[in-house]
Design an enzyme around this catalytic site. Sequence first.
Site, PDB file in Angstrom:
ATOM      1  N   GLY A   1       0.950  -1.000  -0.283  1.00  0.00           N
ATOM      2  CA  GLY A   1      -0.019   0.036   0.512  1.00  0.00           C
ATOM      3  C   GLY A   1       0.838   1.286   0.158  1.00  0.00           C
ATOM      4  CB  SER A   2       4.130   1.844  -1.299  1.00  0.00           C
ATOM      5  OG  SER A   2       4.331   2.021  -2.632  1.00  0.00           O
ATOM      6  CG  ASN A  40      -2.897  -0.425 -12.179  1.00  0.00           C
ATOM      7  OD1 ASN A  40      -3.092  -0.956 -11.426  1.00  0.00           O
ATOM      8  ND2 ASN A  40      -2.580  -1.645 -13.286  1.00  0.00           N
ATOM      9  CG  HIS A  92       1.881  -1.985 -14.970  1.00  0.00           C
ATOM     10  ND1 HIS A  92       0.929  -2.964 -14.842  1.00  0.00           N
ATOM     11  CD2 HIS A  92       3.408  -2.134 -16.566  1.00  0.00           C
ATOM     12  CE1 HIS A  92       2.306  -4.085 -15.563  1.00  0.00           C
ATOM     13  NE2 HIS A  92       3.122  -3.617 -16.068  1.00  0.00           N
ATOM     14  N   GLY A 117      -9.067  -5.652 -20.660  1.00  0.00           N
ATOM     15  CA  GLY A 117      -7.634  -5.771 -21.437  1.00  0.00           C
ATOM     16  C   GLY A 117      -6.947  -5.410 -20.685  1.00  0.00           C
ATOM     17  CG  ASP A 170      -1.069  -4.120 -16.811  1.00  0.00           C
ATOM     18  OD1 ASP A 170      -1.720  -3.753 -16.140  1.00  0.00           O
ATOM     19  OD2 ASP A 170      -0.287  -4.941 -16.367  1.00  0.00           O
ATOM     20  CB  ALA A 189       9.467   7.228 -10.802  1.00  0.00           C
TER      21      ALA A 189
HETATM   22  C1  GRF Z   1       3.086  -1.245  -7.253  1.00  0.00           C
HETATM   23  O1  GRF Z   1       5.066  -1.217  -8.074  1.00  0.00           O
HETATM   24  C2  GRF Z   1       3.649  -1.213  -8.666  1.00  0.00           C
HETATM   25  O2  GRF Z   1       3.183  -0.013  -9.475  1.00  0.00           O
HETATM   26  C3  GRF Z   1       1.947  -2.247  -8.685  1.00  0.00           C
HETATM   27  O3  GRF Z   1       2.178  -3.095  -7.837  1.00  0.00           O
HETATM   28  C4  GRF Z   1       2.849  -2.775  -6.803  1.00  0.00           C
HETATM   29  C5  GRF Z   1       2.002  -2.345  -5.565  1.00  0.00           C
HETATM   30  O4  GRF Z   1       3.234  -1.124  -4.496  1.00  0.00           O
HETATM   31  N1  GRF Z   1       0.935  -2.364 -10.012  1.00  0.00           N
HETATM   32  P1  GRF Z   1       2.974  -0.812  -3.263  1.00  0.00           P
HETATM   33  O5  GRF Z   1       1.324  -1.763  -2.680  1.00  0.00           O
HETATM   34  O6  GRF Z   1       1.772   0.238  -3.746  1.00  0.00           O
HETATM   35  O7  GRF Z   1       3.424  -0.432  -2.477  1.00  0.00           O
END
Ligand code: GRF
Length: 320
Positions: free
Chosen positions: A15-16, A108, A110, A144, A146, A174
């Site tokens: 959950g960062s 989302n 990614h 679909g 991502d 980032a």
């Molecule tokens: C992140 O790298 C995000 O891009 C991917 O899953 C990871 C989740 O990390 N979809 P966090 O739970 O937000 O720390």
Amino acid sequence: MADRSRVAVLISGRGSNMAALIYASRAEDCPYEVVLVTGDKPDAHGLEIAKAEGIQVEPLDARALGAAYWDRLQQRLDETGIDLIALAGFMRIIPADFVARWAGRIVNIHPSLLPKYKGLHTQQQALDNGDTVSGATVHLVTPGLDSGEILGQVEVAILPSDTAETLEERVLIAEHQLYPDTVIRFLNRTRDFDWITGKVSELALKLPETSFQTSHGSPGWKVGSKSGSKFFAIMWNRHHGEENIGVLLKCSGQDEMAQLIEAEPEQYFRPAYYGPSDWIGIKLDRPRVDWDHVAGWLQRSWQAMAPPRLTKLMRAADEF
Ligand code: GRF
């Protein structure tokens, strides 16, 4: 800021990114607030953080709930009144009907420069391919994997010494900048006059024999042949002290206008100068605009202003 968009964040783990979205929402001019954090795993660490931050948390267990999970989630989102879902490390494939219900309102993040490297292990793939840059993408979610519209992207240089882990760590930094920033820009465009005008234009020009023309400097749309065309929609950009951006459309008269404004003052207004000639204003710089409803109004106004030869055709088509 008044009338902020209500965001639900869906997580499966750390959950960062969720935390980054929450902290960014504390800025006074942030157009959203995080009102719900939920996901598919009741022991996700991020839920604990959200709770400590005083945010409503719904710990759903997708495994235990089985087929009922998506309905429960939908119910919770409806009860809380959510405008936008932000997926942040949510590790479950979302069924197409759920995505369809939230079309245009689910985003989302990614960890790759999409369309490169969909799915998992993105940094390892970047390294294996000898890439010199990696990065992250925020996109709209479509059925679909991502592959929805890209809303924002950030590049991260790859060092010769990088491993998948070290690269992941830097991309995550980032991500924490990119995600709130992109959500803010995405939400602000629904308050942007040019963006709103584009949406109205798209709908107005779908109607038969319509054209674009300005009226006293405001974008407007006319119906009919060049010599006898009439305006049926005119944009309103916070004119004459009215604080909203909206579109002016013909209603049936003063009674209807008064009734609509009394019943739904958050949606309708009486525009200065135009009001007396039965132009009603619909406010469009709100998080919850129903564009089908606006399309219905445009058609009504078109019908009121179109020459009989066109409305006759339209009526015949309706009856058919
Ligand atoms: C992140 O790298 C995000 O891009 C991917 O899953 C990871 C989740 O990390 N979809 P966090 O739970 O937000 O720390």
